[in-house]
Design a protein around this motif. Structure first.
Motif, PDB file in Angstrom:
ATOM      1  N   GLY A   4      12.982 -16.809  -2.184  1.00  8.56           N
ATOM      2  CA  GLY A   4      14.222 -16.300  -2.769  1.00  8.56           C
ATOM      3  C   GLY A   4      14.381 -14.810  -2.546  1.00  8.56           C
ATOM      4  N   ALA A   5      13.299 -14.061  -2.666  1.00 11.59           N
ATOM      5  CA  ALA A   5      13.348 -12.617  -2.426  1.00 11.59           C
ATOM      6  C   ALA A   5      13.652 -12.319  -0.965  1.00 11.59           C
ATOM      7  CB  ALA A   5      12.031 -11.972  -2.839  1.00 11.59           C
ATOM      8  N   LEU A   6      13.120 -13.138  -0.063  1.00 14.75           N
ATOM      9  CA  LEU A   6      13.400 -12.941   1.361  1.00 14.75           C
ATOM     10  C   LEU A   6      14.851 -13.263   1.691  1.00 14.75           C
ATOM     11  CD1 LEU A   6      10.227 -14.537   2.985  1.00 14.75           C
ATOM     12  CD2 LEU A   6      10.804 -12.113   2.901  1.00 14.75           C
ATOM     13  N   ALA A   7      15.376 -14.299   1.070  1.00  9.14           N
ATOM     14  CA  ALA A   7      16.728 -14.765   1.389  1.00  9.14           C
ATOM     15  C   ALA A   7      17.811 -13.932   0.714  1.00  9.14           C
ATOM     16  CB  ALA A   7      16.877 -16.228   0.984  1.00  9.14           C
ATOM     17  N   ASP A   8      17.468 -13.198  -0.331  1.00 10.31           N
ATOM     18  CA  ASP A   8      18.449 -12.429  -1.085  1.00 10.31           C
ATOM     19  C   ASP A   8      18.944 -11.247  -0.255  1.00 10.31           C
ATOM     20  OD1 ASP A   8      20.029 -11.331  -3.039  1.00 10.31           O
ATOM     21  OD2 ASP A   8      18.354 -10.535  -4.224  1.00 10.31           O
ATOM     22  N   SER A   9      20.220 -11.274   0.080  1.00  6.97           N
ATOM     23  CA  SER A   9      20.776 -10.211   0.921  1.00  6.97           C
ATOM     24  C   SER A   9      20.878  -8.892   0.163  1.00  6.97           C
ATOM     25  CB  SER A   9      22.146 -10.625   1.454  1.00  6.97           C
ATOM     26  OG  SER A   9      23.034 -10.869   0.375  1.00  6.97           O
ATOM     27  N   GLY A  10      20.849  -8.940  -1.164  1.00  4.75           N
ATOM     28  CA  GLY A  10      20.931  -7.724  -1.961  1.00  4.75           C
ATOM     29  C   GLY A  10      19.586  -7.080  -2.225  1.00  4.75           C
ATOM     30  N   SER A  11      18.517  -7.717  -1.800  1.00  7.40           N
ATOM     31  CA  SER A  11      17.175  -7.178  -2.036  1.00  7.40           C
ATOM     32  C   SER A  11      16.935  -5.934  -1.195  1.00  7.40           C
ATOM     33  CB  SER A  11      16.109  -8.212  -1.681  1.00  7.40           C
ATOM     34  OG  SER A  11      16.138  -9.284  -2.571  1.00  7.40           O
ATOM     35  N   SER A  12      16.163  -5.016  -1.746  1.00  4.71           N
ATOM     36  CA  SER A  12      15.808  -3.814  -0.998  1.00  4.71           C
ATOM     37  C   SER A  12      14.808  -4.173   0.095  1.00  4.71           C
ATOM     38  CB  SER A  12      15.199  -2.773  -1.936  1.00  4.71           C
ATOM     39  OG  SER A  12      13.944  -3.223  -2.412  1.00  4.71           O
ATOM     40  N   SER A  13      14.677  -3.296   1.057  1.00  6.04           N
ATOM     41  CA  SER A  13      13.740  -3.561   2.150  1.00  6.04           C
ATOM     42  C   SER A  13      12.302  -3.555   1.639  1.00  6.04           C
ATOM     43  CB  SER A  13      13.918  -2.544   3.283  1.00  6.04           C
ATOM     44  OG  SER A  13      13.639  -1.243   2.816  1.00  6.04           O
ATOM     45  N   THR A  14      12.031  -2.767   0.611  1.00  5.42           N
ATOM     46  CA  THR A  14      10.687  -2.753   0.021  1.00  5.42           C
ATOM     47  C   THR A  14      10.371  -4.095  -0.613  1.00  5.42           C
ATOM     48  OG1 THR A  14      10.916  -0.392  -0.440  1.00  5.42           O
ATOM     49  CG2 THR A  14       9.176  -1.575  -1.607  1.00  5.42           C
ATOM     50  N   LYS A  15      11.331  -4.646  -1.318  1.00  5.29           N
ATOM     51  CA  LYS A  15      11.134  -5.952  -1.966  1.00  5.29           C
ATOM     52  C   LYS A  15      10.908  -7.037  -0.917  1.00  5.29           C
ATOM     53  CE  LYS A  15      13.287  -8.993  -5.375  1.00  5.29           C
ATOM     54  NZ  LYS A  15      14.454  -9.169  -6.252  1.00  5.29           N
ATOM     55  N   LYS A  16      11.657  -6.974   0.165  1.00  8.59           N
ATOM     56  CA  LYS A  16      11.490  -7.963   1.229  1.00  8.59           C
ATOM     57  C   LYS A  16      10.146  -7.795   1.934  1.00  8.59           C
ATOM     58  CE  LYS A  16      16.284  -8.982   2.191  1.00  8.59           C
ATOM     59  NZ  LYS A  16      17.307  -9.138   3.203  1.00  8.59           N
ATOM     60  N   LEU A  17       9.702  -6.551   2.099  1.00  7.65           N
ATOM     61  CA  LEU A  17       8.404  -6.302   2.723  1.00  7.65           C
ATOM     62  C   LEU A  17       7.275  -6.860   1.849  1.00  7.65           C
ATOM     63  CD1 LEU A  17       6.737  -5.000   4.969  1.00  7.65           C
ATOM     64  CD2 LEU A  17       6.770  -2.895   3.628  1.00  7.65           C
ATOM     65  N   VAL A  18       7.364  -6.641   0.561  1.00  2.00           N
ATOM     66  CA  VAL A  18       6.356  -7.168  -0.362  1.00  2.00           C
ATOM     67  C   VAL A  18       6.381  -8.691  -0.353  1.00  2.00           C
ATOM     68  CG1 VAL A  18       5.699  -7.325  -2.798  1.00  2.00           C
ATOM     69  CG2 VAL A  18       6.302  -5.119  -1.818  1.00  2.00           C
ATOM     70  N   ALA A  19       7.571  -9.282  -0.326  1.00  2.00           N
ATOM     71  CA  ALA A  19       7.685 -10.740  -0.284  1.00  2.00           C
ATOM     72  C   ALA A  19       7.106 -11.296   1.015  1.00  2.00           C
ATOM     73  CB  ALA A  19       9.150 -11.159  -0.430  1.00  2.00           C
ATOM     74  N   THR A  20       7.339 -10.606   2.126  1.00  2.00           N
ATOM     75  CA  THR A  20       6.788 -11.035   3.411  1.00  2.00           C
ATOM     76  C   THR A  20       5.271 -10.981   3.391  1.00  2.00           C
ATOM     77  OG1 THR A  20       8.741 -10.179   4.542  1.00  2.00           O
ATOM     78  CG2 THR A  20       6.822 -10.616   5.895  1.00  2.00           C
ATOM     79  N   ARG A  21       4.734  -9.883   2.895  1.00  2.00           N
ATOM     80  CA  ARG A  21       3.277  -9.724   2.801  1.00  2.00           C
ATOM     81  C   ARG A  21       2.680 -10.785   1.871  1.00  2.00           C
ATOM     82  NH1 ARG A  21       2.554  -4.206   1.332  1.00  2.00           N
ATOM     83  NH2 ARG A  21       2.854  -3.795   3.544  1.00  2.00           N
ATOM     84  N   THR A  22       3.347 -11.047   0.757  1.00  2.00           N
ATOM     85  CA  THR A  22       2.869 -12.049  -0.203  1.00  2.00           C
ATOM     86  C   THR A  22       2.873 -13.437   0.414  1.00  2.00           C
ATOM     87  OG1 THR A  22       3.716 -10.713  -2.029  1.00  2.00           O
ATOM     88  CG2 THR A  22       3.272 -13.032  -2.486  1.00  2.00           C
ATOM     89  N   LEU A  23       3.938 -13.772   1.119  1.00  2.00           N
ATOM     90  CA  LEU A  23       4.003 -15.072   1.778  1.00  2.00           C
ATOM     91  C   LEU A  23       2.860 -15.238   2.767  1.00  2.00           C
ATOM     92  CD1 LEU A  23       5.464 -17.747   2.401  1.00  2.00           C
ATOM     93  CD2 LEU A  23       6.840 -16.487   4.062  1.00  2.00           C
ATOM     94  N   GLY A  24       2.611 -14.203   3.562  1.00  2.00           N
ATOM     95  CA  GLY A  24       1.515 -14.255   4.525  1.00  2.00           C
ATOM     96  C   GLY A  24       0.169 -14.460   3.849  1.00  2.00           C
TER      97      GLY A  24
END
Length: 82
Positions: A4-24
């Motif tokens: 959800g954090a990755l798909a959210d277009s309103g999320s900041s790039s930091t939030k998406k980076l953390v979500a990407t790292r967490t998923l990995g």
């Protein structure tokens, strides 16, 4: 939550980076490679779209996560998207 954090277009790039790292890290720890692609068909599209406007640090993390997720059979992915 992570997808959800990755798909959210309103999320900041930091939030998406953390979500990407967490998923990995989750996939790496559980060993459930390729499964996220099947459970969330849009995941590959989301990650590839994130590559387009990412900084070098973000790009490195996205590519690392894609590598952890593993190779995906294009035919299976096409069927899964339909």
């Amino acid at each position: 939550l992570v997808i959800g954090a990755l798909a959210d277009s309103g999320s900041s790039s930091t939030k998406k980076l953390v979500a990407t790292r967490t998923l990995g890290r989750i996939v790496e720890s559980t060993g459930s490679v390729v499964t996220p692609y099947l459970d969330y068909p849009q995941l590959l599209v989301i990650l590839l779209a994130m590559l387009g406007n990412a900084t070098s640090a973000e790009r490195r993390e996205i590519v690392r996560t894609l590598g952890i997720l593993g190779a995906l059979d294009p035919h299976i992915h096409k069927l899964n998207l339909a």
